[in-house]
Scaffold this motif. Structure first.
Motif, PDB file in Angstrom:
ATOM      1  N   VAL A 170       0.755  -1.185   0.134  1.00 20.15           N
ATOM      2  CA  VAL A 170       0.070   0.003  -0.074  1.00 20.15           C
ATOM      3  C   VAL A 170       0.920   1.162   0.065  1.00 20.15           C
ATOM      4  N   ALA A 171       2.092   1.098  -0.473  1.00 24.85           N
ATOM      5  CA  ALA A 171       3.034   2.213  -0.372  1.00 24.85           C
ATOM      6  C   ALA A 171       2.585   3.239  -1.281  1.00 24.85           C
ATOM      7  N   SER A 172       1.806   3.094  -2.227  1.00 30.26           N
ATOM      8  CA  SER A 172       1.239   4.012  -3.428  1.00 30.26           C
ATOM      9  C   SER A 172       0.083   4.868  -2.653  1.00 30.26           C
ATOM     10  N   ASP A 173      -0.500   4.352  -1.660  1.00 29.34           N
ATOM     11  CA  ASP A 173      -1.772   5.016  -1.202  1.00 29.34           C
ATOM     12  C   ASP A 173      -1.326   5.754   0.258  1.00 29.34           C
ATOM     13  N   PRO A 174      -1.307   7.105   0.143  1.00 26.13           N
ATOM     14  CA  PRO A 174      -0.853   7.908   1.360  1.00 26.13           C
ATOM     15  C   PRO A 174      -1.501   7.606   2.504  1.00 26.13           C
ATOM     16  N   GLY A 175      -2.604   7.378   2.533  1.00 29.01           N
ATOM     17  CA  GLY A 175      -3.299   7.276   3.561  1.00 29.01           C
ATOM     18  C   GLY A 175      -3.098   5.655   4.458  1.00 29.01           C
ATOM     19  N   ALA A 176      -3.280   4.787   3.324  1.00 28.79           N
ATOM     20  CA  ALA A 176      -2.974   3.301   3.989  1.00 28.79           C
ATOM     21  C   ALA A 176      -1.741   3.129   4.458  1.00 28.79           C
ATOM     22  N   ALA A 177      -0.621   3.939   3.813  1.00 31.69           N
ATOM     23  CA  ALA A 177       0.718   3.666   4.053  1.00 31.69           C
ATOM     24  C   ALA A 177       1.005   4.252   5.459  1.00 31.69           C
ATOM     25  N   ALA A 178       0.537   5.539   5.826  1.00 26.94           N
ATOM     26  CA  ALA A 178       0.440   5.845   7.088  1.00 26.94           C
ATOM     27  C   ALA A 178      -0.115   5.000   8.177  1.00 26.94           C
ATOM     28  N   MET A 179      -1.321   4.138   7.664  1.00 24.43           N
ATOM     29  CA  MET A 179      -2.068   3.396   8.626  1.00 24.43           C
ATOM     30  C   MET A 179      -1.292   2.214   8.793  1.00 24.43           C
ATOM     31  N   ALA A 180      -0.426   1.646   7.917  1.00 25.31           N
ATOM     32  CA  ALA A 180       0.519   1.037   7.766  1.00 25.31           C
ATOM     33  C   ALA A 180       1.533   0.888   9.114  1.00 25.31           C
ATOM     34  N   VAL A 181       2.224   2.239   8.939  1.00 27.59           N
ATOM     35  CA  VAL A 181       3.173   2.544   9.837  1.00 27.59           C
ATOM     36  C   VAL A 181       2.537   2.476  11.230  1.00 27.59           C
ATOM     37  N   GLY A 182       1.617   2.733  11.433  1.00 28.11           N
ATOM     38  CA  GLY A 182       0.926   2.794  12.894  1.00 28.11           C
ATOM     39  C   GLY A 182       0.454   1.251  13.408  1.00 28.11           C
TER      40      GLY A 182
END
Length: 236
Positions: A170-182
């Protein structure tokens, strides 16, 4: 107009702050459960929640669904909100002027090198014992939870997949990428079937509203913890 919109009963957010402080919603000791809201860790978490909630105008006696957070943010007077990234699309639908103007970041942790703890959960997939096509149902569940479909669903829904090893999908999706970090600092509710009964009554919400409306925090924490303790050990 509001630094953050945070309703008074977002217990998922409070749980994250409790975990950040080193506490938990309940702990198992000697085969029995004990509610954890009357601990110093949970008290610090609730005090932080209270300060954060005061930065906005969120209602003290309801959760993120009453009113819907997307409706509130769509009015354009809220700086930030704790939500899943898919909510950004709903906000933009309600107020097209905000399209492309919404950013994402994980809930910050107590130090800059680690995101805040967050609740992780999702839908339950089950095969009923009475199902006529057990093997086919199992195959469907297996495929749906596998890498291929988890990647497709994550991108379509702007959500994180069901395993951290797929975070790069999901690296191309800024929202999902931030959620993945969390989600890398994700936690679950206490591991017992009785937790569903706790949520049904949800003394955590009552505790939060009581504190936010000026009642004695220590007394209310003890009351909520006792309710959790009783429910988790009821065995029903």
């Amino acid at each position: 107009m509001q630094g953050i919109y945070l309703p008074g009963q977002n217990w998922y957010a409070l749980a994250g702050f409790v975990w950040d402080e080193g506490g938990d919603l309940a702990l198992q000791e000697g085969g029995r459960w004990k509610g954890g809201l009357d601990t110093p860790e949970a008290a610090r978490a609730m005090a932080f929640y209270q300060r954060l909630q005061a930065l906005g105008r969120g209602p003290k006696d309801s959760d993120e669904s009453r009113p819907l957070q997307a409706d509130v943010v769509a009015k354009g007077q809220v700086a930030q909100v704790i939500a899943t990234p898919g909510g950004a699309g709903v906000i933009a639908q309600k107020n097209p002027a905000l399209k492309g103007k919404l950013g994402f970041f994980p809930i910050p942790g107590k130090t800059a090198d680690k995101p805040g703890a967050v609740f992780t959960g999702g839908s339950d997939l089950v095969v009923p014992a009475a199902a006529r096509h057990q093997e086919e149902a199992y195959t469907f569940v297996k495929e749906l939870t596998g890498d291929t479909w988890q990647t497709k669903l994550a991108l379509a829904m702007s959500y994180v997949p069901n395993r951290t090893t797929l975070a790069t999908a999901v690296a191309s999706d800024p929202g999902a990428a931030a959620m993945a970090v969390g989600a890398a600092n994700g936690h679950a509710t206490p591991n017992t079937p009785q937790w569903a009964a706790v949520e049904a009554k949800n003394p955590i919400k009552d505790y939060m509203t009581a504190v936010l409306t000026g009642r004695d925090a220590k007394t209310e924490a003890a009351k909520a913890s006792q309710s959790i303790t009783t429910t988790l050990n009821s065995g029903s």
